[in-house]
Design a protein around this motif. Structure first.
Motif, PDB file in Angstrom:
ATOM      1  N   ILE A  68       0.848  -1.202   0.000  1.00 46.46           N
ATOM      2  CA  ILE A  68       0.000   0.000   0.000  1.00 46.46           C
ATOM      3  C   ILE A  68       0.875   1.241   0.000  1.00 46.46           C
ATOM      4  O   ILE A  68       2.041   1.189   0.404  1.00 46.46           O
ATOM      5  CB  ILE A  68      -0.941   0.039   1.231  1.00 46.46           C
ATOM      6  CG1 ILE A  68      -0.138   0.244   2.524  1.00 46.46           C
ATOM      7  CG2 ILE A  68      -1.782  -1.234   1.326  1.00 46.46           C
ATOM      8  CD1 ILE A  68      -1.019   0.556   3.733  1.00 46.46           C
ATOM      9  N   TYR A  69       0.313   2.367  -0.447  1.00 47.13           N
ATOM     10  CA  TYR A  69       1.011   3.632  -0.243  1.00 47.13           C
ATOM     11  C   TYR A  69       1.162   3.838   1.260  1.00 47.13           C
ATOM     12  O   TYR A  69       0.212   3.620   2.030  1.00 47.13           O
ATOM     13  CB  TYR A  69       0.223   4.790  -0.842  1.00 47.13           C
ATOM     14  CG  TYR A  69       0.162   4.761  -2.349  1.00 47.13           C
ATOM     15  CD1 TYR A  69       1.317   4.936  -3.108  1.00 47.13           C
ATOM     16  CD2 TYR A  69      -1.041   4.559  -3.016  1.00 47.13           C
ATOM     17  CE1 TYR A  69       1.280   4.912  -4.494  1.00 47.13           C
ATOM     18  CE2 TYR A  69      -1.097   4.532  -4.406  1.00 47.13           C
ATOM     19  CZ  TYR A  69       0.067   4.706  -5.136  1.00 47.13           C
ATOM     20  OH  TYR A  69       0.017   4.673  -6.503  1.00 47.13           O
ATOM     21  N   ALA A  70       2.338   4.286   1.672  1.00 47.48           N
ATOM     22  CA  ALA A  70       2.626   4.397   3.109  1.00 47.48           C
ATOM     23  C   ALA A  70       1.654   5.329   3.819  1.00 47.48           C
ATOM     24  O   ALA A  70       1.437   5.206   5.017  1.00 47.48           O
ATOM     25  CB  ALA A  70       4.062   4.866   3.302  1.00 47.48           C
ATOM     26  N   CYS A 102      11.066   2.698   0.265  1.00 40.40           N
ATOM     27  CA  CYS A 102      11.155   4.118  -0.060  1.00 40.40           C
ATOM     28  C   CYS A 102      11.026   4.351  -1.562  1.00 40.40           C
ATOM     29  O   CYS A 102      11.622   3.632  -2.364  1.00 40.40           O
ATOM     30  CB  CYS A 102      12.494   4.673   0.422  1.00 40.40           C
ATOM     31  SG  CYS A 102      12.659   4.594   2.203  1.00 40.40           S
ATOM     32  N   LYS A 103      10.243   5.364  -1.931  1.00 38.10           N
ATOM     33  CA  LYS A 103      10.040   5.740  -3.342  1.00 38.10           C
ATOM     34  C   LYS A 103       9.702   4.524  -4.209  1.00 38.10           C
ATOM     35  O   LYS A 103      10.228   4.375  -5.316  1.00 38.10           O
ATOM     36  CB  LYS A 103      11.273   6.459  -3.884  1.00 38.10           C
ATOM     37  CG  LYS A 103      11.500   7.808  -3.218  1.00 38.10           C
ATOM     38  CD  LYS A 103      12.565   8.611  -3.947  1.00 38.10           C
ATOM     39  CE  LYS A 103      12.756   9.967  -3.273  1.00 38.10           C
ATOM     40  NZ  LYS A 103      13.799  10.763  -3.895  1.00 38.10           N
ATOM     41  N   THR A 115       4.758  12.205  -8.481  1.00 33.80           N
ATOM     42  CA  THR A 115       5.373  12.188  -7.150  1.00 33.80           C
ATOM     43  C   THR A 115       5.850  10.773  -6.822  1.00 33.80           C
ATOM     44  O   THR A 115       5.178   9.811  -7.175  1.00 33.80           O
ATOM     45  CB  THR A 115       4.328  12.592  -6.082  1.00 33.80           C
ATOM     46  OG1 THR A 115       3.759  13.835  -6.463  1.00 33.80           O
ATOM     47  CG2 THR A 115       4.948  12.724  -4.712  1.00 33.80           C
ATOM     48  N   PHE A 116       6.990  10.688  -6.138  1.00 30.59           N
ATOM     49  CA  PHE A 116       7.413   9.399  -5.617  1.00 30.59           C
ATOM     50  C   PHE A 116       6.652   9.109  -4.326  1.00 30.59           C
ATOM     51  O   PHE A 116       6.463  10.015  -3.499  1.00 30.59           O
ATOM     52  CB  PHE A 116       8.919   9.401  -5.329  1.00 30.59           C
ATOM     53  CG  PHE A 116       9.746   9.458  -6.570  1.00 30.59           C
ATOM     54  CD1 PHE A 116       9.906   8.341  -7.374  1.00 30.59           C
ATOM     55  CD2 PHE A 116      10.370  10.644  -6.959  1.00 30.59           C
ATOM     56  CE1 PHE A 116      10.673   8.390  -8.532  1.00 30.59           C
ATOM     57  CE2 PHE A 116      11.129  10.711  -8.116  1.00 30.59           C
ATOM     58  CZ  PHE A 116      11.276   9.574  -8.904  1.00 30.59           C
ATOM     59  N   HIS A 117       6.236   7.853  -4.159  1.00 33.60           N
ATOM     60  CA  HIS A 117       5.497   7.460  -2.962  1.00 33.60           C
ATOM     61  C   HIS A 117       6.207   6.296  -2.282  1.00 33.60           C
ATOM     62  O   HIS A 117       6.550   5.307  -2.938  1.00 33.60           O
ATOM     63  CB  HIS A 117       4.073   6.995  -3.314  1.00 33.60           C
ATOM     64  CG  HIS A 117       3.236   8.059  -3.921  1.00 33.60           C
ATOM     65  ND1 HIS A 117       2.438   8.904  -3.172  1.00 33.60           N
ATOM     66  CD2 HIS A 117       3.076   8.443  -5.208  1.00 33.60           C
ATOM     67  CE1 HIS A 117       1.817   9.745  -3.978  1.00 33.60           C
ATOM     68  NE2 HIS A 117       2.185   9.502  -5.224  1.00 33.60           N
TER      69      HIS A 117
END
Ligand SMILES: CC(C)(COP(=O)(O)OP(=O)(O)OC[C@H]1O[C@@H](n2cnc3c(N)ncnc32)[C@H](O)[C@@H]1OP(=O)(O)O)[C@@H](O)C(=O)NCCC(=O)NCCS
Length: 179
Positions: free
Chosen positions: A137-139, A160-161, A168-170
């Motif tokens: 999932i997105y953090a 990370c990223k 945008t990096f997620h």
């Protein structure tokens, strides 16, 4: 083949059919769902819905099991979806899969996914023989994280990223339920 799962007095799960295209197009044409998921297009058209429903039928035939479920009110109205991605599961005997889910925005925060996800995971274990169910999932997706933790998933990693979306990096969190 098992084609219906009971949740409780309000909800059940069943297969998608082409008559669901209008409801899918209505509820998935929602930027807040697009932003939180990885594979759902936006804008979302009835043509996208028809493609997805046909894709689900093909997966079902290939695996001999329902892979994607419609979440329905007892009236039959579709208000969400949940399914397995079958990324690494080319045969029905695969022991692991990834789960994805959404609830129509008017129905958020009513405890729906907290009731549905455990039933679908148990189905994956008992009917498909899964021993590992993954959910990246997105953090920042707190709602999804809460549903996963309530359903017995545990966080295994922080990436990370991991995703690039909306310019945008997620960061991502990877959760898993082990049987
Ligand atoms: C994530 C999602 C499926 C949750 O479904 P839901 O039926 O609204 O979830 P529930 O009502 O069972 O909520 C579970 C918990 O998360 C909390 N929650 C839900 N959305 C939240 C949010 N945006 N922020 C903070 N908490 C949230 C609820 O309050 C509840 O907490 P509680 O158990 O302490 O009461 C739904 O918000 C959704 O469809 N989001 C868009 C798609 C998506 O994110 N899919 C998952 C991709 S990994």
């Amino acid at each position: 083949m098992l084609t219906r799962l009971e949740i409780d007095s309000e909800l059940y799960l069943s297969v998608l059919d082409q008559n669901d295209a209008a409801a899918l197009a209505l509820y998935l044409n929602e930027k807040e769902i697009y932003d939180r998921t990885l594979q759902i297009p936006f804008p979302y058209s009835e043509a996208d819905a028809h493609w997805f429903i046909a894709h689900c039928e093909q997966l079902q035939q290939a695996h001999g099991h329902v892979i994607n479920w419609a979440i329905r009110l007892k009236t039959g109205e579709l208000i969400g979806g949940i399914g397995f991605h079958c990324k690494n599961t080319v045969t029905p005997i695969a022991h692991r899969d990834e789960v994805g889910y959404w609830v129509a925005k008017p129905y958020w925060n009513k405890g729906i996914m907290s009731r549905v996800l455990p039933v679908v995971c148990a189905y994956g274990r008992d009917v498909r023989g899964l021993r590992r169910i993954e959910a990246p999932i997105y953090a920042w997706n707190i709602g999804s994280e809460k549903v996963l933790l309530k359903s017995g998933f545990r966080q295994e990693g922080y990436l990370c990223k991991s995703y690039f979306k909306n310019n945008t990096f997620h960061d991502a969190k990877i959760f898993a339920l082990i049987y």
